[in-house]
Design an enzyme around this catalytic site. Structure first.
Site, PDB file in Angstrom:
ATOM      1  N   ASP A 135       0.992  -1.323   0.087  1.00 35.00           N
ATOM      2  CA  ASP A 135       0.011  -0.107   0.088  1.00 35.00           C
ATOM      3  C   ASP A 135       0.694   1.117  -0.101  1.00 35.00           C
ATOM      4  O   ASP A 135       0.338   2.355   0.049  1.00 35.00           O
ATOM      5  CB  ASP A 135      -0.854   0.042   1.267  1.00 35.00           C
ATOM      6  CG  ASP A 135      -2.179  -0.456   1.158  1.00 35.00           C
ATOM      7  OD1 ASP A 135      -2.343  -1.005   0.086  1.00 35.00           O
ATOM      8  OD2 ASP A 135      -3.045  -0.505   2.267  1.00 35.00           O
ATOM      9  N   CYS A 189     -17.838 -15.290  -9.240  1.00 33.91           N
ATOM     10  CA  CYS A 189     -19.057 -14.679  -8.718  1.00 33.91           C
ATOM     11  C   CYS A 189     -20.341 -15.078  -9.300  1.00 33.91           C
ATOM     12  O   CYS A 189     -21.296 -15.035  -8.899  1.00 33.91           O
ATOM     13  CB  CYS A 189     -18.773 -12.908  -9.036  1.00 33.91           C
ATOM     14  SG  CYS A 189     -17.834 -11.945  -7.960  1.00 33.91           S
ATOM     15  N   CYS A 192     -24.313 -14.346  -8.517  1.00 26.84           N
ATOM     16  CA  CYS A 192     -24.362 -13.656  -7.142  1.00 26.84           C
ATOM     17  C   CYS A 192     -24.352 -12.286  -7.349  1.00 26.84           C
ATOM     18  O   CYS A 192     -23.442 -11.649  -8.113  1.00 26.84           O
ATOM     19  CB  CYS A 192     -23.300 -14.265  -6.301  1.00 26.84           C
ATOM     20  SG  CYS A 192     -23.240 -13.399  -4.813  1.00 26.84           S
ATOM     21  N   CYS A 199     -24.912  -3.409  -0.128  1.00 32.76           N
ATOM     22  CA  CYS A 199     -24.224  -2.161   0.381  1.00 32.76           C
ATOM     23  C   CYS A 199     -25.331  -1.115   0.532  1.00 32.76           C
ATOM     24  O   CYS A 199     -26.155  -0.549   0.036  1.00 32.76           O
ATOM     25  CB  CYS A 199     -23.604  -1.686  -0.868  1.00 32.76           C
ATOM     26  SG  CYS A 199     -22.645  -0.099  -0.689  1.00 32.76           S
ATOM     27  N   CYS A 215     -18.576   5.335  -0.324  1.00 26.77           N
ATOM     28  CA  CYS A 215     -18.399   3.951   0.557  1.00 26.77           C
ATOM     29  C   CYS A 215     -18.356   4.389   1.956  1.00 26.77           C
ATOM     30  O   CYS A 215     -17.555   5.401   2.257  1.00 26.77           O
ATOM     31  CB  CYS A 215     -17.215   3.459  -0.156  1.00 26.77           C
ATOM     32  SG  CYS A 215     -16.455   1.970   0.835  1.00 26.77           S
ATOM     33  N   CYS A 242     -15.833  -0.528   7.021  1.00 32.62           N
ATOM     34  CA  CYS A 242     -17.140  -1.279   6.498  1.00 32.62           C
ATOM     35  C   CYS A 242     -16.579  -2.665   6.041  1.00 32.62           C
ATOM     36  O   CYS A 242     -16.114  -2.658   5.284  1.00 32.62           O
ATOM     37  CB  CYS A 242     -17.947  -0.319   5.575  1.00 32.62           C
ATOM     38  SG  CYS A 242     -19.497  -1.355   5.071  1.00 32.62           S
ATOM     39  N   CYS A 245     -19.798  -5.538   2.499  1.00 36.93           N
ATOM     40  CA  CYS A 245     -19.818  -6.483   1.164  1.00 36.93           C
ATOM     41  C   CYS A 245     -18.921  -7.552   1.252  1.00 36.93           C
ATOM     42  O   CYS A 245     -18.995  -8.477   0.370  1.00 36.93           O
ATOM     43  CB  CYS A 245     -19.472  -5.571  -0.096  1.00 36.93           C
ATOM     44  SG  CYS A 245     -17.766  -4.659   0.197  1.00 36.93           S
TER      45      CYS A 245
HETATM   46  S1  SF4 Z   1     -20.776 -11.411  -2.729  1.00 37.88           S
HETATM   47 FE1  SF4 Z   1     -20.116  -9.996  -4.476  1.00 37.88          FE
HETATM   48  S2  SF4 Z   1     -17.936 -10.489  -4.531  1.00 37.88           S
HETATM   49 FE2  SF4 Z   1     -18.982 -12.219  -3.351  1.00 37.88          FE
HETATM   50  S3  SF4 Z   1     -19.261 -13.943  -4.850  1.00 37.88           S
HETATM   51 FE3  SF4 Z   1     -21.249 -12.675  -4.686  1.00 37.88          FE
HETATM   52  S4  SF4 Z   1     -20.898 -11.046  -6.333  1.00 37.88           S
HETATM   53 FE4  SF4 Z   1     -19.003 -11.940  -6.076  1.00 37.88          FE
HETATM   54  S1  SF4 Z   2     -17.444  -1.124   2.187  1.00 37.27           S
HETATM   55 FE1  SF4 Z   2     -18.588  -2.330   0.663  1.00 37.27          FE
HETATM   56  S2  SF4 Z   2     -20.799  -2.456   1.647  1.00 37.27           S
HETATM   57 FE2  SF4 Z   2     -19.479  -0.940   2.669  1.00 37.27          FE
HETATM   58  S3  SF4 Z   2     -20.053   0.978   1.745  1.00 37.27           S
HETATM   59 FE3  SF4 Z   2     -18.276   0.192   0.897  1.00 37.27          FE
HETATM   60  S4  SF4 Z   2     -18.684  -0.892  -1.034  1.00 37.27           S
HETATM   61 FE4  SF4 Z   2     -20.749  -0.675   0.268  1.00 37.27          FE
END
Ligand code: SF4
Ligand code: SF4
Length: 317
Positions: A135, A189, A192, A199, A215, A242, A245
């Site tokens: 990073d 993926c 899904c 989010c 985000c 966060c 996701c």
């Molecule tokens: S939750 Fe999002 S990143 Fe994970 S498998 Fe499903 S579509 Fe892909």
């Molecule tokens: S970390 Fe993922 S779920 Fe959380 S606000 Fe950002 S994109 Fe959305």
């Protein structure tokens, strides 16, 4: 010694050092990323993170970071603690810190191990020049890890690995030596859309694309100004980062636990109530977050986030 043997020895040493995975890819300009990245920046989706647009060319081309670069060697180090993560209180009135930030600062832990791997590489290969990164420079780490066969970039824009899920850090060595290269992995993926659906701010504006300026991680970590009021409710109980996701991603459900205890969570940061965070003073902040990634948001940033979460908790009472 041939390329294959060098590569295998380095691979084994990386695992001995505590990395969960390592992948090798040839260094080149990432032409396929250029227009997509430019468009994302032009739309202002990096917000105040100006460092993302600085060094545009260097970010796409590792040979501009390391003259004569021939390879990018990517490594993953997991921070997944399934047992502890199950115990994290999901209730709306318990403030939460993103899992990656619950342990010691990963930059230091990973960098010292990457330097060890670099030294080992020099012993094995001979006269190798290069640099290590965690990073710390304009490097498209997820793309390089993907090209090195370490996973695919999911619809939530995280790197996903079939065995490790996505709770890990990525680092790399850019070297002027050649190795036996890995093949990229397919996207798993499928149909899904859990991350997109979950989010709370609609930051994943289309599959594989995240608007950083929407985000929660950006609001609570990178943004130095006040958090826009229209997003306060969506921030829920997140006082730093966060994980939503990633938490909903099926690939994290069975992900292997981390083997490197240096990145394990500090228990005193888990399941503390809002009164504890509100009472936090600068001395306690310094003690609690010594050598922690949470310092990135600074004391004032953390206090700003705590205020938003306090108001969300009051609203839900
Ligand atoms: S939750 Fe999002 S990143 Fe994970 S498998 Fe499903 S579509 Fe892909
Ligand atoms: S970390 Fe993922 S779920 Fe959380 S606000 Fe950002 S994109 Fe959305």
């Amino acid at each position: 010694m041939n390329l294959n043997k060098h590569t295998e020895l380095i691979r084994q040493h990386a695992l001995r050092l505590g990395f969960e995975a390592i992948g090798f890819s040839p260094a080149r300009r990432l032409v396929e990323e250029e227009s997509r990245f430019e468009e994302w920046l032009r739309a202002g989706r990096n917000g105040t993170m100006m460092w993302m647009e600085n060094n545009f060319d260097k970010r796409l081309d590792p040979t501009l970071l390391v003259p004569g670069a021939r390879s990018v060697v990517s490594v993953l180090m997991s921070y997944n603690q399934p047992e502890l993560f199950k115990e994290i209180d999901q209730e709306a009135d318990t403030p939460r810190i993103s899992k990656y930030a619950l342990g010691d600062d990963y930059h230091d832990v990973m960098k010292s191990k990457l330097y060890e791997l670099f030294e080992f590489t020099r012993e094995v290969v001979g006269n190798v020049e290069g640099r290590v990164f965690v990073d710390s420079a304009p490097v498209m780490d997820k793309t390089w890890a993907k090209l090195g066969g370490l996973g695919w970039i999911g619809k939530n824009s995280n790197l996903l690995n079939k065995k490790l899920g996505s709770f890990y850090f990525i680092g790399e060595m850019i070297l002027d030596a050649k190795f036996e290269y890995d093949n990229s992995t397919a996207d798993h993926c499928g149909t899904c859309t859990r991350c997109i659906d979950a989010c709370p701010t609609d930051a994943i504006y289309e599959p594989y694309r995240v608007d950083a300026t929407k985000c929660i991680s950006y609001f609570t970590i990178e943004l130095r100004d006040a958090i826009p009021t229209e997003y306060h409710n969506s921030i829920g109980n997140w006082i730093y980062g966060c994980d939503i996701c990633q938490d909903v991603c099926p690939w994290n459900r069975k992900a292997s636990p981390a083997k490197n205890q240096e990145l394990f969570a500090r228990n005193e940061l888990v399941n503390r109530d809002i009164d504890f965070w509100e009472e936090l003073d600068i001395q306690e902040y310094r003690r609690l977050f010594k050598n922690s990634a949470v310092k990135r948001t600074k004391f004032t940033g953390l206090k700003r986030n705590i205020e938003v979460v306090r108001s969300n908790i009051n609203d839900s009472d």
